[in-house]
Design an enzyme around this catalytic site. Structure first.
Site, PDB file in Angstrom:
ATOM      1  N   SER A 103      68.015 -49.142  36.025  1.00 13.72           N
ATOM      2  CA  SER A 103      67.024 -49.793  36.975  1.00 13.72           C
ATOM      3  C   SER A 103      65.815 -50.264  36.022  1.00 13.72           C
ATOM      4  O   SER A 103      65.755 -49.914  34.940  1.00 13.72           O
ATOM      5  CB  SER A 103      66.790 -49.186  38.378  1.00 13.72           C
ATOM      6  N   LYS A 104      65.034 -50.960  36.679  1.00 12.67           N
ATOM      7  CA  LYS A 104      63.841 -51.617  35.808  1.00 12.67           C
ATOM      8  C   LYS A 104      62.982 -50.290  35.189  1.00 12.67           C
ATOM      9  O   LYS A 104      62.188 -50.718  34.198  1.00 12.67           O
ATOM     10  CB  LYS A 104      63.053 -52.606  36.764  1.00 12.67           C
ATOM     11  N   ARG A 105      63.041 -49.239  35.908  1.00  7.44           N
ATOM     12  CA  ARG A 105      62.116 -48.155  35.385  1.00  7.44           C
ATOM     13  C   ARG A 105      62.697 -47.610  33.878  1.00  7.44           C
ATOM     14  O   ARG A 105      61.926 -47.150  33.362  1.00  7.44           O
ATOM     15  CB  ARG A 105      62.077 -46.892  36.285  1.00  7.44           C
ATOM     16  N   GLY A 136      63.265 -49.716  31.617  1.00  4.80           N
ATOM     17  CA  GLY A 136      63.007 -50.820  30.564  1.00  4.80           C
ATOM     18  C   GLY A 136      63.660 -52.100  31.011  1.00  4.80           C
ATOM     19  O   GLY A 136      64.088 -52.262  32.340  1.00  4.80           O
TER      20      GLY A 136
END
Length: 469
Positions: free
Chosen positions: A238-240, A242
């Site tokens: 996920s976005k966490r 990167g």
């Protein structure tokens, strides 16, 4: 049989790396078998689908070079086809109208859960004909109640699901719009899809879709369900973790070939080989060689591959992809050396194209300030004498070549009886504005001689101001 695969994203966001890998696997399987690859936009979610997301998907596919033979097809433009087949199923007794209200469905679920049962639709309207005339309804598919669905997944092997585990799926909403699972079935049939390669989150949909295909008298495609991609912490990517958007990798300075090479190895392998040209991927790829286990995304490995491709790709290809970054960082390269020559001497020194532009400005534009740390260390009063002598020697050179420039630097060090660093480092900072560059001889040779002379004068000005302060 003609092999035909498809990539069918929902346009509710960007093209993420998981979707890109699925698209790549589908594309490679078609190419490896002289087949065809279809792009289909599954935009039945009218509230969440956007043109911006469609554009982002197209941009990602085009940047990766995953060209499609057919499409893009849009489900919203095929509603008449879906509705005619839903009516056919109604007429044949293979679907029915369900008048349950949301409150009734919720009560049904609560009772089942209280009894320790799996919450599901109980078939309340399956065999009824006492239809109210003024009440909204959905249309449900009459799923078989006995037997089981068996299919041989090309990645996971034999999968069997009892029909008793499946409830009667809604195939048309109360507003008259068809649902995802029905549209997918019709599209795969109409488009002649032979192999469906998609994420493992669709495994539960597959037996339902097979039953609908059989009810329509349509052929059953071969399925291959790819495992998810995890972050390096073992959780779903996920976005966490990167960047997960394909175009974000473009923006960050990655070459598409590096990302493709990385993605193909994220679940597929051919011995211990790490580097694959596109031609090798097509030649060697098979669905059976895809790993069942989830794969962990490793950004460091991707960076390593990107460095490899920056160094080893034909310089013309690197230039093509560098153009976007030059425009983004507003670097005009019309007044300076050829990009090809700059790339040749900088490629070993960078991880990304973005970084390549950032560290190459001094080849194309002048600067008015020096890197503070480099200037503090190397542009000191003691550097004035070697700078003055080497400036004169550079100005007097008959040929502006790496060999002649290196000779001038060597002669300066010899005449002053100082180490090469006492000449080279002040000259590097004066010429490039910082303390890092490729070898001085090749670096200076790519910059106009008069610019170098003027930049050394700027260094003298900096040293003089330093002495006064």
């Amino acid at each position: 049989m003609t092999i035909k695969t498809r990539f069918a994203p929902s346009p509710t966001g960007y093209l993420h790396v998981g979707g890109a890998r699925t698209a790549l696997y589908s594309w490679l399987f078609a190419k490896a078998n002289q087949g065809e690859f279809v792009l289909r936009i599954e935009d039945t979610d009218l509230e969440r689908s956007t043109q911006q997301a469609i554009d982002a998907i197209m941009d990602g596919m085009n940047w990766l070079g995953l060209e499609w033979n057919e499409g893009p097809y849009y489900q919203t433009k095929r509603f008449d086809r879906y509705k005619s087949l839903i009516q056919q199923l109604l007429d044949e007794g293979k679907a029915y109208k369900c008048f349950c209200t949301p409150e009734e469905l919720e009560e049904m679920r609560e009772k089942q859960m209280a009894a320790g049962e799996k919450p599901r639709y109980n078939g309340l309207w399956r065999d009824r004909d006492d239809h109210p005339s003024d009440q909204p309804f959905v249309i449900r598919f009459k799923n078989p109640q006995t037997g089981s669905v068996v299919f041989d997944d090309k990645i996971r092997g034999r999968i069997e699901v009892a029909n008793s585990e499946l409830d009667d799926l809604i195939i048309q909403r109360s507003d008259g719009s068809p649902t995802y699972n029905f549209c997918v079935v019709v599209d795969d049939w109409d488009m002649g899809i032979s192999h469906v390669v998609r994420g493992e989150d669709h495994i539960n949909n597959t037996p339902r879709q097979i039953n609908i295909l059989q009810a329509l008298g349509a052929p059953i495609p071969t399925y291959a369900h790819v495992s998810m991609i995890l972050g390096d912490d073992g959780k779903k990517l996920s976005k966490r973790h990167g960047a997960v958007s394909v175009m974000q990798y473009r923006d960050d300075g990655f070459l598409p070939q590096a990302l493709l090479n990385y993605l193909v190895r994220l679940g597929w392998s051919h011995g211990d080989q790490e580097i694959f040209s596109l031609e090798e991927m097509i030649e060697l790829f098979s669905l059976e060689a895809i790993n069942k286990a989830a794969s962990a995304f490793n950004t460091e490995k991707l960076i390593w591959l990107n460095q490899h491709y920056i160094k080893s790709s034909p310089v013309e290809e690197v230039i093509d992809h560098l153009q976007w970054h030059l425009a983004e960082q507003k670097l005009d390269v019309s007044n300076g050396p050829s990009l090809a020559e700059v790339i040749k001497i900088q490629a070993d020194r960078v991880k990304t194209l973005k970084e390549l532009v950032e560290i190459s400005r001094y080849f194309f534009e002048d600067f008015t300030e020096f890197d503070a740390n480099a200037a503090k260390k190397h542009l000191r009063p003691v550097a004035k004498e070697p700078l003055k002598l080497v400036q004169q020697k550079l100005a007097d050179l008959a040929d502006w070549t790496p060999e002649a420039i290196q000779a001038a630097i060597n002669q300066t060090a010899e005449e002053l009886s100082v180490g090469m660093g006492k000449v080279g480092m002040p000259l590097r900072v004066a010429s490039t504005g910082g303390g890092n560059s490729p070898s001085l001889d090749v670096t200076l040779a790519l910059i106009d001689r008069q610019k170098i002379i003027n930049r050394i004068d700027l260094a003298f000005e900096f040293i003089n101001n330093r002495e006064k302060s």
